[in-house]
Each structure stands twice: as C-alpha cells, then as structure tokens.
Design a protein around this motif. Structure first.
Motif, PDB file in Angstrom:
ATOM      1  N   ALA A   1       0.829  -1.221   0.000  1.00 30.26           N
ATOM      2  CA  ALA A   1       0.000   0.000   0.000  1.00 30.26           C
ATOM      3  C   ALA A   1       0.851   1.254   0.000  1.00 30.26           C
ATOM      4  CB  ALA A   1      -0.953  -0.005   1.195  1.00 30.26           C
ATOM      5  N   GLY A   2       1.932   1.207  -0.773  1.00 24.33           N
ATOM      6  CA  GLY A   2       2.779   2.385  -0.911  1.00 24.33           C
ATOM      7  C   GLY A   2       3.662   2.655   0.289  1.00 24.33           C
ATOM      8  N   LYS A   3       3.695   1.738   1.239  1.00 18.59           N
ATOM      9  CA  LYS A   3       4.531   1.890   2.420  1.00 18.59           C
ATOM     10  C   LYS A   3       5.467   0.683   2.549  1.00 18.59           C
ATOM     11  CE  LYS A   3       3.075   5.810   4.149  1.00 18.59           C
ATOM     12  NZ  LYS A   3       3.998   6.960   4.346  1.00 18.59           N
ATOM     13  N   LEU A   4       6.608   0.950   3.146  1.00 16.84           N
ATOM     14  CA  LEU A   4       7.591  -0.111   3.357  1.00 16.84           C
ATOM     15  C   LEU A   4       7.994  -0.119   4.825  1.00 16.84           C
ATOM     16  CD1 LEU A   4       9.704  -2.242   2.415  1.00 16.84           C
ATOM     17  CD2 LEU A   4      11.279  -0.337   2.024  1.00 16.84           C
ATOM     18  N   LYS A   5       7.895  -1.288   5.436  1.00 17.41           N
ATOM     19  CA  LYS A   5       8.354  -1.456   6.810  1.00 17.41           C
ATOM     20  C   LYS A   5       9.656  -2.236   6.773  1.00 17.41           C
ATOM     21  CE  LYS A   5       6.938  -3.061  11.373  1.00 17.41           C
ATOM     22  NZ  LYS A   5       5.869  -3.696  12.184  1.00 17.41           N
ATOM     23  N   CYS A   6      10.682  -1.648   7.330  1.00 19.00           N
ATOM     24  CA  CYS A   6      12.007  -2.290   7.305  1.00 19.00           C
ATOM     25  C   CYS A   6      11.927  -3.644   8.003  1.00 19.00           C
ATOM     26  CB  CYS A   6      13.040  -1.407   7.990  1.00 19.00           C
ATOM     27  SG  CYS A   6      14.685  -2.173   8.080  1.00 19.00           S
ATOM     28  N   PRO A   7      12.472  -4.701   7.384  1.00 18.61           N
ATOM     29  CA  PRO A   7      12.415  -6.022   8.011  1.00 18.61           C
ATOM     30  C   PRO A   7      13.315  -6.173   9.226  1.00 18.61           C
ATOM     31  CG  PRO A   7      13.712  -6.100   5.998  1.00 18.61           C
ATOM     32  CD  PRO A   7      13.112  -4.724   6.061  1.00 18.61           C
ATOM     33  N   TYR A   8      14.180  -5.196   9.479  1.00 14.56           N
ATOM     34  CA  TYR A   8      15.106  -5.293  10.616  1.00 14.56           C
ATOM     35  C   TYR A   8      14.758  -4.351  11.754  1.00 14.56           C
ATOM     36  CZ  TYR A   8      18.099  -8.229   7.759  1.00 14.56           C
ATOM     37  OH  TYR A   8      18.580  -9.261   6.990  1.00 14.56           O
ATOM     38  N   CYS A   9      14.028  -3.289  11.451  1.00 13.29           N
ATOM     39  CA  CYS A   9      13.610  -2.360  12.507  1.00 13.29           C
ATOM     40  C   CYS A   9      12.175  -1.916  12.200  1.00 13.29           C
ATOM     41  CB  CYS A   9      14.562  -1.161  12.585  1.00 13.29           C
ATOM     42  SG  CYS A   9      14.581  -0.117  11.110  1.00 13.29           S
ATOM     43  N   PRO A  10      11.480  -1.377  13.155  1.00 13.57           N
ATOM     44  CA  PRO A  10      10.056  -1.054  12.938  1.00 13.57           C
ATOM     45  C   PRO A  10       9.808   0.228  12.145  1.00 13.57           C
ATOM     46  CG  PRO A  10      10.724  -0.484  15.164  1.00 13.57           C
ATOM     47  CD  PRO A  10      11.909  -1.142  14.532  1.00 13.57           C
ATOM     48  N   MET A  11      10.814   0.836  11.566  1.00 14.99           N
ATOM     49  CA  MET A  11      10.617   2.110  10.882  1.00 14.99           C
ATOM     50  C   MET A  11       9.835   1.919   9.586  1.00 14.99           C
ATOM     51  SD  MET A  11      13.421   4.913   9.549  1.00 14.99           S
ATOM     52  CE  MET A  11      13.862   5.385  11.218  1.00 14.99           C
ATOM     53  N   GLU A  12       8.782   2.697   9.428  1.00 11.54           N
ATOM     54  CA  GLU A  12       8.026   2.720   8.187  1.00 11.54           C
ATOM     55  C   GLU A  12       8.501   3.886   7.337  1.00 11.54           C
ATOM     56  OE1 GLU A  12       3.859   2.711   8.697  1.00 11.54           O
ATOM     57  OE2 GLU A  12       3.779   0.709   9.595  1.00 11.54           O
ATOM     58  N   GLN A  13       8.515   3.697   6.031  1.00  7.92           N
ATOM     59  CA  GLN A  13       9.065   4.708   5.134  1.00  7.92           C
ATOM     60  C   GLN A  13       8.467   4.555   3.758  1.00  7.92           C
ATOM     61  OE1 GLN A  13      13.396   3.557   4.619  1.00  7.92           O
ATOM     62  NE2 GLN A  13      12.726   2.184   6.262  1.00  7.92           N
ATOM     63  N   ASN A  14       8.741   5.548   2.960  1.00  9.68           N
ATOM     64  CA  ASN A  14       8.287   5.532   1.575  1.00  9.68           C
ATOM     65  C   ASN A  14       9.312   4.799   0.725  1.00  9.68           C
ATOM     66  OD1 ASN A  14       7.442   6.108  -1.059  1.00  9.68           O
ATOM     67  ND2 ASN A  14       6.632   8.116  -0.447  1.00  9.68           N
ATOM     68  N   PRO A  15       8.915   3.816  -0.071  1.00  5.00           N
ATOM     69  CA  PRO A  15       9.889   3.073  -0.877  1.00  5.00           C
ATOM     70  C   PRO A  15      10.686   3.948  -1.833  1.00  5.00           C
ATOM     71  CG  PRO A  15       7.784   1.938  -0.823  1.00  5.00           C
ATOM     72  CD  PRO A  15       7.562   3.272  -0.193  1.00  5.00           C
ATOM     73  N   SER A  16      10.106   5.064  -2.245  1.00  2.00           N
ATOM     74  CA  SER A  16      10.812   5.945  -3.182  1.00  2.00           C
ATOM     75  C   SER A  16      11.974   6.674  -2.521  1.00  2.00           C
ATOM     76  CB  SER A  16       9.836   6.960  -3.781  1.00  2.00           C
ATOM     77  OG  SER A  16       9.266   7.763  -2.753  1.00  2.00           O
ATOM     78  N   ASP A  17      12.031   6.664  -1.167  1.00  2.00           N
ATOM     79  CA  ASP A  17      13.133   7.321  -0.463  1.00  2.00           C
ATOM     80  C   ASP A  17      14.397   6.455  -0.423  1.00  2.00           C
ATOM     81  OD1 ASP A  17      11.576   9.529   0.062  1.00  2.00           O
ATOM     82  OD2 ASP A  17      10.873   8.764   2.007  1.00  2.00           O
ATOM     83  N   ALA A  18      14.278   5.196  -0.789  1.00  2.00           N
ATOM     84  CA  ALA A  18      15.443   4.314  -0.803  1.00  2.00           C
ATOM     85  C   ALA A  18      16.401   4.728  -1.914  1.00  2.00           C
ATOM     86  CB  ALA A  18      15.019   2.862  -0.998  1.00  2.00           C
ATOM     87  N   LYS A  19      17.682   4.639  -1.638  1.00  2.00           N
ATOM     88  CA  LYS A  19      18.691   5.078  -2.607  1.00  2.00           C
ATOM     89  C   LYS A  19      19.588   3.895  -3.000  1.00  2.00           C
ATOM     90  CE  LYS A  19      18.921   9.843  -0.919  1.00  2.00           C
ATOM     91  NZ  LYS A  19      19.820  10.908  -0.394  1.00  2.00           N
ATOM     92  N   GLN A  20      19.903   3.845  -4.283  1.00  2.00           N
ATOM     93  CA  GLN A  20      20.788   2.784  -4.764  1.00  2.00           C
ATOM     94  C   GLN A  20      22.210   3.096  -4.322  1.00  2.00           C
ATOM     95  OE1 GLN A  20      20.545   2.089  -8.964  1.00  2.00           O
ATOM     96  NE2 GLN A  20      22.400   0.808  -9.023  1.00  2.00           N
ATOM     97  N   ILE A  21      22.931   2.063  -3.873  1.00  2.00           N
ATOM     98  CA  ILE A  21      24.321   2.227  -3.465  1.00  2.00           C
ATOM     99  C   ILE A  21      25.224   1.422  -4.381  1.00  2.00           C
ATOM    100  CG2 ILE A  21      23.714   2.695  -1.050  1.00  2.00           C
ATOM    101  CD1 ILE A  21      24.481  -0.139  -0.382  1.00  2.00           C
ATOM    102  N   PHE A  22      26.463   1.844  -4.455  1.00  2.00           N
ATOM    103  CA  PHE A  22      27.440   1.214  -5.352  1.00  2.00           C
ATOM    104  C   PHE A  22      28.654   0.805  -4.530  1.00  2.00           C
ATOM    105  CE2 PHE A  22      24.906   4.208  -7.730  1.00  2.00           C
ATOM    106  CZ  PHE A  22      24.593   3.532  -8.896  1.00  2.00           C
ATOM    107  N   PHE A  23      29.117  -0.425  -4.752  1.00  2.00           N
ATOM    108  CA  PHE A  23      30.300  -0.937  -4.047  1.00  2.00           C
ATOM    109  C   PHE A  23      31.535  -0.704  -4.910  1.00  2.00           C
ATOM    110  CE2 PHE A  23      26.865  -3.428  -2.143  1.00  2.00           C
ATOM    111  CZ  PHE A  23      27.133  -3.231  -0.806  1.00  2.00           C
TER     112      PHE A  23
END
Length: 362
Positions: A340-362
């Motif tokens: 429903a347009g929301k993402l709950k982190c599987p490791y902590c209870p923080m809810e956030q917008n999936p569009s706020d996630a940023k791609q990282i490069f190694f």
C-alpha cells in the motif's frame, strides 16, 4: 610412665627399641592419620581414573556419530576429470610447496605430474624463502637489501617495512650494550628518510641511548627488547612482499582446504535432510551450492552484496538499495515488501516511503 620394649630381628641381629606410653600413642595416631590420607588419595585417584576412562570411551562413539566417510554425495564426480583442471590442481599444489620452502618436493611433483613451471613464477618464492629463513635466524641483512632495492615500490604501497627493519636492526645493536653505542649512533642515519612519518618512534629509539650504560632492560625503554618483534617482522615482510609481487598472503590451497573443512559438515547435514525428505532436483552438481555457507569475514574476498532477505547476490538489474534507517536490501526485496505504498524495514520497525530508498554502489 612405663616403658614398652620391642625387639625387632633383622637377619642375625636383634635390635631393641624402648618407647614410652605417650610416644607410642603419638606414633599410633600418626600412623592412623597416614593410613587415612593414603586411603583418601587412592579413592581420589580411582575417581579421576573413572572420569578419564568414561571420557575416553565416549571418543569412539562421538567419532562414529559425527564422522561420515561417504562424502562423494557432496562432491561433483567429474570435477577433476578434464586434463585442464588436473593441471590447475597440480600447479596449485606446486605453488603451495614453493611457498612452504619445500623446493625438492615441488620439483619431484613437477616431474611426476608433467607440470612445467616457468622460472619467472618460481624465482619469487625462492627469494621469499631465502629471506624468511634469514629472518628466522635473526639475520636482517637480506631483508634490508631487498627493502632498499624495492624502496619506491614499497612506498607506493604505503608500506613501513623498511623502517621496521632498520628499527629492529638498531634494537639489535642496543642489545650489545655500551660497546655498540658508536655503531648505533652511526646507524641512526638510516632513519633520516623516515623522520617525517615516524618521528615519535625515532625519538624513542634515540632516547634509549641514554640508558645504554645501565642496560636497556633496566630502563623505561625495556619494551624495545620484546622477543615477539621477530615474528612480527616475518609477518610484515611476507604480507608486503606478497603484495608487491601480486601474490596472496596465504596459500590458495590452504585457504581452499580450510574453507572445505568448514563447509563440509554443513553440506553433509543438508544432504541428510534432502535424503530424509526425498527431495529431488535440489542437490545438483552445478557451480553453486544449494545453501549459503558463512565462512566468516576472514574468507571475504570480493565486494559482492547478497540480499539478506532473498539470499541472492545483487546485480545491475537488481541493485542494493539503502533504506532511510540505514539497512540495505535488494531492489526485488524492496518491491516485494512494499504494501500500500509503504515499506516497513524487516530489521527495525521504521516505516518509510519506498521511493526514499537510494541505490548504493560498491
């Protein structure tokens, strides 16, 4: 008090001992106490022997229970069938023998297996073993000559090997006492190229000269004489020399063997589970394992990120994504966890917008 006379016959002679009643009473108590102590000791030994015997008797059962001699089910039968792979295995074993200084054994293996090792590959190991053998004999001259010859290349690697060698040679002069004072002062000129980077260490070395007459071991600088420095310099030389020559510090054969020892019990367990559940098609002889095996950080060699949710390595089409809370998962996992347009982190209870996630490069 009366006397008690005791006659003791020994051979043809007879000795007479006279004891007072009080002395005999003390002697009787002492003998009784000794007998009691002996009995307790015997019981203690018997009890300990019983525990040891019980532990030893369990060793065989533990081996039978945990050791499975049949490991062919977790190994691809055709893994070494091709001549090319057999050649790679022989070369790996030969390289390991060269690393260990077992030159004659390596030469015999080359002759029997038909493997041809180029002299350019053999020469670095010969030189490394020669210098390491000298260091084990506390002879710094070959290592110093090598470090001076390769000074610029070592500096490019940010190596401090040459300074450590000069420092250890200076300390070996300090061990000679006041008779080496002049030689130590003259040798201190070798520290000049390292003055800017190792100023504090050089000051400590020069300050120790003040206590040379009374003995460094009796001074605040006695830590300079620690014996573990020779083992440390061997490790430093091996690490920096291998980096300079483009070689791994540890033998690939040793690393592979150690990794196999850690992975084999896990593979044997999963094989048993698969057989019990009669699962077909799970265990294959491809280049990947049916499960992920954690060999520890010591065996991390590549900066490859595996998604902790899907247990898959990330790729260009499925890159790692950093959440606002700082946890990292793959893009596929992010899409599957979105609700429903929301993402709950599987490791902590923080809810956030999936569009706020940023791609990282190694």
């Amino acid at each position: 008090m009366g006397l008690i006379t005791i006659e003791i016959c020994k051979g043809q002679s007879t000795r007479v001992y006279a004891f007072k009643n009080a002395d005999l009473s003390v002697l009787s108590q002492t003998m009784a106490q000794c007998c009691k102590n002996i009995k307790e000791t015997v019981q203690l030994l018997a009890s300990r022997h019983k525990d040891i015997h019980g532990s030893v008797s369990k060793v065989g059962k533990a081996i039978d229970r945990n050791f499975d001699a049949e490991v062919s089910a977790v190994v691809a039968e055709t893994v070494w069938d091709s001549p090319e792979r057999q050649k790679y295995l022989s070369e790996t074993i030969v390289e390991h023998l060269y690393r260990q200084g077992m030159l004659s054994v390596a030469e015999d293996l080359c002759q029997e297996s038909g493997v041809v090792i180029d002299m350019s590959m053999k020469q670095p190991f010969l030189e490394l073993n020669r210098i390491l053998e000298a260091l084990r004999m506390q002879d710094l001259r070959p290592a110093l000559e090598w470090a001076v010859t390769n000074r610029q290349r070592l500096l490019d690697l940010n190596s401090t090997l040459e300074f450590k060698l000069h420092r250890l040679y200076f300390i070996s002069l300090l061990n000679g006492g006041i008779t080496n004072q002049l030689e130590a002062l003259q040798y201190a000129r070798h520290f000049q190229p390292f003055a800017s980077q190792h100023q504090r260490d050089i000051q400590i070395l020069m300050g120790s000269l003040v206590y040379l007459r009374h003995g460094i071991e009796n001074s605040p600088y006695r830590s300079l004489l620690e014996t573990n420095q020779w083992a440390d310099i061997c490790n430093s030389f091996t690490r920096d020399a291998c980096a300079l020559l483009g070689l791994s510090v540890e033998s690939p054969l040793s690393v592979s063997f150690a990794s196999g020892c850690m992975a084999l019990p896990v593979l044997m367990n999963i094989k048993q589970v698969i057989e019990q559940r009669q699962c077909s098609g799970v265990w294959t002889h491809k280049d990947e394992l049916p499960i992920e095996i954690d060999l520890g950080k010591k065996c991390w060699y590549h900066s490859v990120f595996a998604c902790p949710i899907l247990r898959q390595q990330t790729s260009e089409s499925n890159p790692p994504m950093k959440l606002i809370c700082g946890h990292v998962i793959s893009r596929d996992a992010l899409n599957k966890l979105t609700n429903a347009g929301k993402l709950k982190c599987p490791y902590c209870p923080m809810e956030q917008n999936p569009s706020d996630a940023k791609q990282i490069f190694f």
